[in-house]
Design an enzyme around this catalytic site. Sequence first.
Site, mmCIF file in Angstrom:
data_model
loop_
_atom_site.group_PDB
_atom_site.id
_atom_site.type_symbol
_atom_site.label_atom_id
_atom_site.label_comp_id
_atom_site.label_asym_id
_atom_site.label_seq_id
_atom_site.Cartn_x
_atom_site.Cartn_y
_atom_site.Cartn_z
ATOM 1 N N SER A 204 0.823 -1.196 0.000
ATOM 2 C CA SER A 204 0.000 0.000 0.000
ATOM 3 C C SER A 204 0.868 1.262 0.000
ATOM 4 O O SER A 204 1.643 1.478 -0.912
ATOM 5 C CB SER A 204 -0.949 -0.041 1.207
ATOM 6 O OG SER A 204 -1.945 0.947 1.111
ATOM 7 N N ASP A 365 -10.677 -3.768 -4.798
ATOM 8 C CA ASP A 365 -10.104 -3.003 -3.692
ATOM 9 C C ASP A 365 -10.967 -1.764 -3.449
ATOM 10 O O ASP A 365 -11.064 -0.892 -4.314
ATOM 11 C CB ASP A 365 -8.671 -2.586 -4.052
ATOM 12 C CG ASP A 365 -7.932 -1.919 -2.905
ATOM 13 O OD1 ASP A 365 -8.591 -1.332 -2.025
ATOM 14 O OD2 ASP A 365 -6.688 -1.977 -2.895
ATOM 15 N N HIS A 396 -8.326 -4.831 -0.173
ATOM 16 C CA HIS A 396 -7.095 -4.077 0.083
ATOM 17 C C HIS A 396 -6.232 -4.850 1.077
ATOM 18 O O HIS A 396 -6.528 -4.901 2.271
ATOM 19 C CB HIS A 396 -7.418 -2.691 0.636
ATOM 20 C CG HIS A 396 -6.219 -1.784 0.670
ATOM 21 N ND1 HIS A 396 -5.691 -1.207 -0.470
ATOM 22 C CD2 HIS A 396 -5.420 -1.388 1.692
ATOM 23 C CE1 HIS A 396 -4.640 -0.476 -0.148
ATOM 24 N NE2 HIS A 396 -4.449 -0.573 1.160
#
Length: 433
Positions: A204, A365, A396
Amino acid sequence: MLESQSFSVLFALSIIAISSFFRFLNFFVWPSCPILCHRNSSFNKAILARCSILRERYLPTLLWGKSGHVQTIIFGLIGRFGYRPLQPRKQKSVITEDGSLCTFDIYEPQETQMPYSASVSTVTLIVCPGIGNNSQSVYVQTFAKYCLQHGYRVLVLNHIGTDPSIPLTTPRIFTYGHTCDLDAVVQYAIRKYRNDLLVGVGFSMGANLLMKYLGEKPSRQSHFMCAVSICQGYDIDKSRPFLNSLKSGRVLYNYMITRRQKQIISNHWKEIYQLSRSNSVNWNRYCEAPHIQKSRSASEIKEIVVPAIDKERVYSSKILEELDENFSRLVNGFATLSDYYDWASSKHYLNKLQLPLLIVNSSDDPLIPADLFGPAISLSSTKDKVLFVVTQNGGHLGFFEGGVVIPKTVTWMDRAIVQYINAITYVTSGSSN
C-alpha cells in the site's frame, strides 16, 4: 387470508434479503485467473513459466472471500487467521539524513531452505509496510514468517511514530513520501550483508515509498535484484476524490484510517509540539523532489512561512485530506496540500525503474479503484521486466484464500510474492536445476 398474505410478504422479504446478502458477497461470481499486463519479453516468459500462481485461478474463501469489502474489513480487524507472533527479532535504530530516529527489525531464517542453487548469495528482503504499520502488524509478521521458511532474511521498516515507546527526534512522523527512512534501512543492509541480493517489498503506502525510492535515484536499483508493489495507488492527489466519495463506502475507510493517524499523532503530540517550536522547518531540506524545486524561485522558497500547528484543527480532522492539510503538509514545509501530495507520489518516478518488478492490485479493492491503475498499465506496457497483475478478488491487502469460512493463514499475496522471488533468483542466477 390475512395470515396467508402476511406470510407471503415475509417470505418475499426474506428471499430479497438473502438474495441481497449473497449479491453483496458476490457469492455466485466464479473465481478467475489474474489479469496479466506485460510485454512479451523473454524475461517475462521465463518468470511466468516458474510462477504458476499467476496463471492459475485465485480461490478466495468460499463464503465471503469474493467481497472486496469483507476481505478489507477482516484484514483491518484481524489481519490474518491463525496468527502466531514471530520471534525472535533484532531491532536496530539509525538517524536519517533529516535527523529523524528510525528503527527497523531483523528476522533471520532458522533453517536454510533456499529454493535456488546453493552457490547463489543469500537473499534479504526489505519490507516497507502500509500506512501506520510496522514490524508488529499481523500481516507483516505472517508474510515475514513465510519468507523465513523459504530461507530469506527479512528487514522490516518501522514507520516513524507507529511505536509510541520510541521517541521522535524531529517534529515529523512517517509520511507518504519521505524515502530517507527507507534509505537508512537499505544502507544498513548494504553495509551489513555485502554479498546479499536485496529485494524490496512494499504494501500500500509502503509500495508507493518503495517505488519512489528506487526511481528518484536510479543508481539505487543496482543494489536490488527485484521489487514488489502490492495495492498502491500511484497518484495521491488523483486518489483524493475517490477516498472522499460515498461510493463503495470509501469515505468510511478514509475516516477509520484518519482515526488511526490521529492516534499516532496524539501519542507523540508533546514531542511534536516542542520540536516544531525549537526547529524551523527547512523547505530545501524536506522538498528534495526536482519537480517541486523547479516550480519556485529561490526567493519564493525563502518567503514560505510555515504556520503554527493548531491542535484543535488536527484532532477535529475527519478525513485524511483534512489531517494532511492541518498537520502533514505544515510539519513537512509544503505551501499547499497539492504540492505535498505531488511530492509524495510515486507516479513521477515509475518511468525510471529498470529492475524486475511485480506490481499487484485487486479489482475489488475499495480503497484503490481501477481508475488509478493507469501508471502501472503504462509501465508494464513499456518495460520488459515488469509484470502488472490484477486479481478479481482480494480487497485491500486481504487476499485470503481457501476454506469455506476460515481461510488459510498464508494468503495468496504471500505465496505470490515468494513464488515470484523464487523465480527471479532462479532466472537471474542462470540455475539449471
